[in-house]
Scaffold this active site. Structure first.
Site, PDB file in Angstrom:
ATOM      1  N   ASP A   8      -5.206  -8.752  -0.114  1.00  0.00           N
ATOM      2  CA  ASP A   8      -5.233  -7.314   0.086  1.00  0.00           C
ATOM      3  C   ASP A   8      -5.641  -6.723  -1.264  1.00  0.00           C
ATOM      4  O   ASP A   8      -5.625  -7.423  -2.283  1.00  0.00           O
ATOM      5  CB  ASP A   8      -3.808  -6.878   0.487  1.00  0.00           C
ATOM      6  CG  ASP A   8      -3.669  -5.391   0.588  1.00  0.00           C
ATOM      7  OD1 ASP A   8      -4.489  -4.763   1.278  1.00  0.00           O
ATOM      8  OD2 ASP A   8      -2.728  -4.836  -0.032  1.00  0.00           O
ATOM      9  N   LEU A   9      -6.011  -5.461  -1.308  1.00  0.00           N
ATOM     10  CA  LEU A   9      -6.458  -4.888  -2.589  1.00  0.00           C
ATOM     11  C   LEU A   9      -5.383  -3.982  -3.211  1.00  0.00           C
ATOM     12  O   LEU A   9      -4.771  -4.314  -4.235  1.00  0.00           O
ATOM     13  CB  LEU A   9      -7.768  -4.117  -2.367  1.00  0.00           C
ATOM     14  CG  LEU A   9      -8.343  -3.410  -3.585  1.00  0.00           C
ATOM     15  CD1 LEU A   9      -8.689  -4.389  -4.694  1.00  0.00           C
ATOM     16  CD2 LEU A   9      -9.597  -2.629  -3.187  1.00  0.00           C
ATOM     17  N   ASP A  10      -5.140  -2.857  -2.550  1.00  0.00           N
ATOM     18  CA  ASP A  10      -4.183  -1.881  -3.093  1.00  0.00           C
ATOM     19  C   ASP A  10      -2.773  -2.472  -3.066  1.00  0.00           C
ATOM     20  O   ASP A  10      -2.266  -2.834  -2.012  1.00  0.00           O
ATOM     21  CB  ASP A  10      -4.269  -0.604  -2.255  1.00  0.00           C
ATOM     22  CG  ASP A  10      -3.224   0.424  -2.656  1.00  0.00           C
ATOM     23  OD1 ASP A  10      -2.777   0.397  -3.817  1.00  0.00           O
ATOM     24  OD2 ASP A  10      -2.865   1.247  -1.803  1.00  0.00           O
ATOM     25  N   THR A  16      -3.696   1.278  -6.595  1.00  0.00           N
ATOM     26  CA  THR A  16      -4.408   2.532  -6.333  1.00  0.00           C
ATOM     27  C   THR A  16      -3.570   3.497  -5.501  1.00  0.00           C
ATOM     28  O   THR A  16      -3.990   4.636  -5.268  1.00  0.00           O
ATOM     29  CB  THR A  16      -5.762   2.271  -5.624  1.00  0.00           C
ATOM     30  OG1 THR A  16      -5.584   1.219  -4.682  1.00  0.00           O
ATOM     31  CG2 THR A  16      -6.834   1.873  -6.620  1.00  0.00           C
ATOM     32  N   LYS A  44       0.750   3.037   2.944  1.00  0.00           N
ATOM     33  CA  LYS A  44       0.202   1.828   2.320  1.00  0.00           C
ATOM     34  C   LYS A  44      -0.359   0.871   3.374  1.00  0.00           C
ATOM     35  O   LYS A  44       0.330   0.536   4.326  1.00  0.00           O
ATOM     36  CB  LYS A  44       1.271   1.122   1.478  1.00  0.00           C
ATOM     37  CG  LYS A  44       1.594   1.874   0.200  1.00  0.00           C
ATOM     38  CD  LYS A  44       2.524   1.071  -0.702  1.00  0.00           C
ATOM     39  CE  LYS A  44       2.777   1.823  -1.996  1.00  0.00           C
ATOM     40  NZ  LYS A  44       3.754   1.120  -2.848  1.00  0.00           N
ATOM     41  N   SER A  47      -5.207   2.829   7.435  1.00  0.00           N
ATOM     42  CA  SER A  47      -6.555   3.363   7.220  1.00  0.00           C
ATOM     43  C   SER A  47      -6.537   4.851   6.864  1.00  0.00           C
ATOM     44  O   SER A  47      -5.529   5.538   7.055  1.00  0.00           O
ATOM     45  CB  SER A  47      -7.407   3.163   8.478  1.00  0.00           C
ATOM     46  OG  SER A  47      -7.015   4.114   9.457  1.00  0.00           O
ATOM     47  N   ARG A  48      -7.670   5.322   6.364  1.00  0.00           N
ATOM     48  CA  ARG A  48      -7.788   6.728   5.936  1.00  0.00           C
ATOM     49  C   ARG A  48      -7.473   7.706   7.075  1.00  0.00           C
ATOM     50  O   ARG A  48      -6.663   8.618   6.921  1.00  0.00           O
ATOM     51  CB  ARG A  48      -9.215   6.960   5.424  1.00  0.00           C
ATOM     52  CG  ARG A  48      -9.386   8.223   4.631  1.00  0.00           C
ATOM     53  CD  ARG A  48     -10.833   8.372   4.183  1.00  0.00           C
ATOM     54  NE  ARG A  48     -11.315   7.197   3.457  1.00  0.00           N
ATOM     55  CZ  ARG A  48     -12.597   6.945   3.195  1.00  0.00           C
ATOM     56  NH1 ARG A  48     -13.528   7.795   3.583  1.00  0.00           N
ATOM     57  NH2 ARG A  48     -12.954   5.840   2.547  1.00  0.00           N
ATOM     58  N   SER A  51      -3.879   7.560   8.126  1.00  0.00           N
ATOM     59  CA  SER A  51      -3.048   8.226   7.113  1.00  0.00           C
ATOM     60  C   SER A  51      -3.062   9.739   7.354  1.00  0.00           C
ATOM     61  O   SER A  51      -2.011  10.396   7.318  1.00  0.00           O
ATOM     62  CB  SER A  51      -3.574   7.942   5.700  1.00  0.00           C
ATOM     63  OG  SER A  51      -3.548   6.570   5.423  1.00  0.00           O
ATOM     64  N   SER A 115      -9.063  -5.754   2.805  1.00  0.00           N
ATOM     65  CA  SER A 115      -8.463  -4.455   2.510  1.00  0.00           C
ATOM     66  C   SER A 115      -8.925  -3.427   3.527  1.00  0.00           C
ATOM     67  O   SER A 115     -10.067  -3.455   3.972  1.00  0.00           O
ATOM     68  CB  SER A 115      -8.897  -4.003   1.114  1.00  0.00           C
ATOM     69  OG  SER A 115      -8.615  -2.637   0.919  1.00  0.00           O
ATOM     70  N   ALA A 116      -8.015  -2.509   3.861  1.00  0.00           N
ATOM     71  CA  ALA A 116      -8.384  -1.410   4.761  1.00  0.00           C
ATOM     72  C   ALA A 116      -9.289  -0.409   4.060  1.00  0.00           C
ATOM     73  O   ALA A 116      -9.860   0.479   4.689  1.00  0.00           O
ATOM     74  CB  ALA A 116      -7.112  -0.713   5.247  1.00  0.00           C
ATOM     75  N   ASN A 119     -13.451   1.793   0.042  1.00  0.00           N
ATOM     76  CA  ASN A 119     -13.855   1.879  -1.370  1.00  0.00           C
ATOM     77  C   ASN A 119     -13.674   0.552  -2.106  1.00  0.00           C
ATOM     78  O   ASN A 119     -13.861   0.499  -3.325  1.00  0.00           O
ATOM     79  CB  ASN A 119     -13.027   2.950  -2.078  1.00  0.00           C
ATOM     80  CG  ASN A 119     -13.307   4.348  -1.530  1.00  0.00           C
ATOM     81  OD1 ASN A 119     -14.422   4.834  -1.626  1.00  0.00           O
ATOM     82  ND2 ASN A 119     -12.304   4.968  -0.923  1.00  0.00           N
ATOM     83  N   LYS A 146      -4.639  -3.287  10.369  1.00  0.00           N
ATOM     84  CA  LYS A 146      -3.387  -4.023  10.214  1.00  0.00           C
ATOM     85  C   LYS A 146      -2.300  -3.240  10.947  1.00  0.00           C
ATOM     86  O   LYS A 146      -2.346  -2.017  10.919  1.00  0.00           O
ATOM     87  CB  LYS A 146      -3.037  -4.136   8.721  1.00  0.00           C
ATOM     88  CG  LYS A 146      -4.098  -4.841   7.877  1.00  0.00           C
ATOM     89  CD  LYS A 146      -3.824  -4.679   6.389  1.00  0.00           C
ATOM     90  CE  LYS A 146      -5.000  -5.196   5.566  1.00  0.00           C
ATOM     91  NZ  LYS A 146      -4.827  -5.010   4.112  1.00  0.00           N
ATOM     92  N   GLU A 170      -0.197  -9.944   0.330  1.00  0.00           N
ATOM     93  CA  GLU A 170      -0.049  -8.572   0.834  1.00  0.00           C
ATOM     94  C   GLU A 170       1.156  -7.860   0.232  1.00  0.00           C
ATOM     95  O   GLU A 170       2.166  -8.506  -0.063  1.00  0.00           O
ATOM     96  CB  GLU A 170       0.174  -8.604   2.353  1.00  0.00           C
ATOM     97  CG  GLU A 170      -1.001  -8.208   3.184  1.00  0.00           C
ATOM     98  CD  GLU A 170      -1.403  -6.741   3.110  1.00  0.00           C
ATOM     99  OE1 GLU A 170      -0.657  -5.924   2.536  1.00  0.00           O
ATOM    100  OE2 GLU A 170      -2.472  -6.412   3.636  1.00  0.00           O
ATOM    101  N   ASP A 171       1.038  -6.544   0.080  1.00  0.00           N
ATOM    102  CA  ASP A 171       2.183  -5.761  -0.405  1.00  0.00           C
ATOM    103  C   ASP A 171       2.764  -4.884   0.701  1.00  0.00           C
ATOM    104  O   ASP A 171       3.784  -4.235   0.482  1.00  0.00           O
ATOM    105  CB  ASP A 171       1.771  -4.851  -1.577  1.00  0.00           C
ATOM    106  CG  ASP A 171       0.868  -3.729  -1.119  1.00  0.00           C
ATOM    107  OD1 ASP A 171      -0.098  -4.005  -0.376  1.00  0.00           O
ATOM    108  OD2 ASP A 171       1.127  -2.573  -1.470  1.00  0.00           O
TER     109      ASP A 171
HETATM  110  P1  B16 Z   1      -9.817   4.207   1.798  1.00  0.00           P
HETATM  111  P2  B16 Z   1      -5.196  -1.914   1.142  1.00  0.00           P
HETATM  112  C1  B16 Z   1      -5.405   0.659   1.801  1.00  0.00           C
HETATM  113  O1  B16 Z   1      -5.690  -0.391   0.913  1.00  0.00           O
HETATM  114  C2  B16 Z   1      -4.407   1.599   1.168  1.00  0.00           C
HETATM  115  O2  B16 Z   1      -3.170   0.920   0.971  1.00  0.00           O
HETATM  116  C3  B16 Z   1      -4.173   2.765   2.078  1.00  0.00           C
HETATM  117  O3  B16 Z   1      -3.261   3.668   1.489  1.00  0.00           O
HETATM  118  C4  B16 Z   1      -5.523   3.463   2.335  1.00  0.00           C
HETATM  119  O4  B16 Z   1      -5.367   4.553   3.222  1.00  0.00           O
HETATM  120  C5  B16 Z   1      -6.500   2.446   2.924  1.00  0.00           C
HETATM  121  O5  B16 Z   1      -6.634   1.357   2.024  1.00  0.00           O
HETATM  122  C6  B16 Z   1      -7.878   3.036   3.174  1.00  0.00           C
HETATM  123  O6  B16 Z   1      -8.471   3.356   1.944  1.00  0.00           O
HETATM  124  O7  B16 Z   1      -9.490   5.623   2.056  1.00  0.00           O
HETATM  125  O8  B16 Z   1     -10.227   3.927   0.362  1.00  0.00           O
HETATM  126  O9  B16 Z   1     -10.824   3.640   2.779  1.00  0.00           O
HETATM  127  O10 B16 Z   1      -3.730  -1.930   0.835  1.00  0.00           O
HETATM  128  O11 B16 Z   1      -5.536  -2.303   2.579  1.00  0.00           O
HETATM  129  O12 B16 Z   1      -6.021  -2.656   0.130  1.00  0.00           O
HETATM  130 MG    MG Z   2      -1.914  -3.009   0.084  1.00  0.00          MG
END
Ligand code: B16
Ligand code: MG
Length: 216
Positions: A8-10, A16, A44, A47-48, A51, A115-116, A119, A146, A170-171
């Protein structure tokens, strides 16, 4: 059997979440909705658009906007978020990550990003580790987020590793569920929050080596 690592990334490679929070909080304020760090926890790994839906529901504004307006709100948050990402440097890698990636490379263990975040390629570039990954799953190609295992199964396919030979990091709780549903070994990266169902919990990558995981 050939091993593979899926990250996973964030919250795993870099943190981030704090930038997501600043950008979501600013947008929410404009809409008259107040969110705090505790609320941010549930965003966390989500997806955007999901969220945004959660923030609107929290502020009792779920029905207020058309699909097009929601897209514009999400776009506005993302523009702010990407501005904040400009300051990222390799110093923003979480402890032990670079050394772990170097070990994987030396052992010829392929690494993928699941990662979701749309970016992710930009973030990895800013962190100076994009070349350390053989694959980055494009979240635009997924039908489910996820905790569905789709993103992890796709990551394994891209690095040509059987899920049963892959180790996922994963976190987020939804991510651990996805890794387990994909049939992989799950390592939870946690700074305190409980992660149910993980096969192993670490606080940072300084606690493990690629070699010991290759042999497990
Ligand atoms: P973006 P991960 C996720 O990253 C973030 O944890 C989550 O807060 C965010 O909404 C999602 O990426 C989408 O990100 O807006 O940059 O497309 O934990 O899956 O690496
Ligand atoms: Mg994460």
């Amino acid at each position: 059997m050939k091993k593979g690592f899926v990250f996973d990334l964030d919250g795993v490679i870099t943190d981030t979440a704090k930038y997501h929070f600043i950008a979501w909080q600013a947008l929410a304020e404009e809409l008259g909705i107040t969110i705090d760090l505790a609320f941010n926890e549930q965003l966390k790994g989500i997806s955007r658009m999901e969220s945004l839906e959660r923030i609107l529901a929290f502020g009792h504004q779920a029905e207020k906007f058309t699909e097009q307006e929601k897209q514009a709100l999400a776009e506005k948050k993302n523009t702010h978020y990407v501005e904040l990402l400009q300051s990222l440097t390799p110093n923003d890698l979480l402890p032990g990550v670079k050394a772990f990636l170097d070990q994987a490379k030396a052992l010829n263990i392929p690494c993928a990003i699941a990662s979701a975040s749309k970016n992710a390629p930009f973030i990895l570039e800013k962190l100076g580790v994009k070349e350390d990954f053989q694959a980055i799953v494009d979240p635009n190609t997924l039908s489910k987020g996820k905790p569905d295992p789709e993103i992890f199964i796709k990551a394994c396919q891209l690095i040509q590793v059987q899920p049963s030979d892959a180790i996922g990091f994963e976190d987020a709780q939804a991510g651990i569920q996805g890794i387990k549903a994909a049939g992989m070994y799950a390592i939870g990266v946690s700074v305190g929050e409980p992660l149910d169902g993980a096969d192993q919990i670490i606080h940072s990558f300084t606690e493990i080596t690629a070699k010991e995981l290759q042999q497990r």
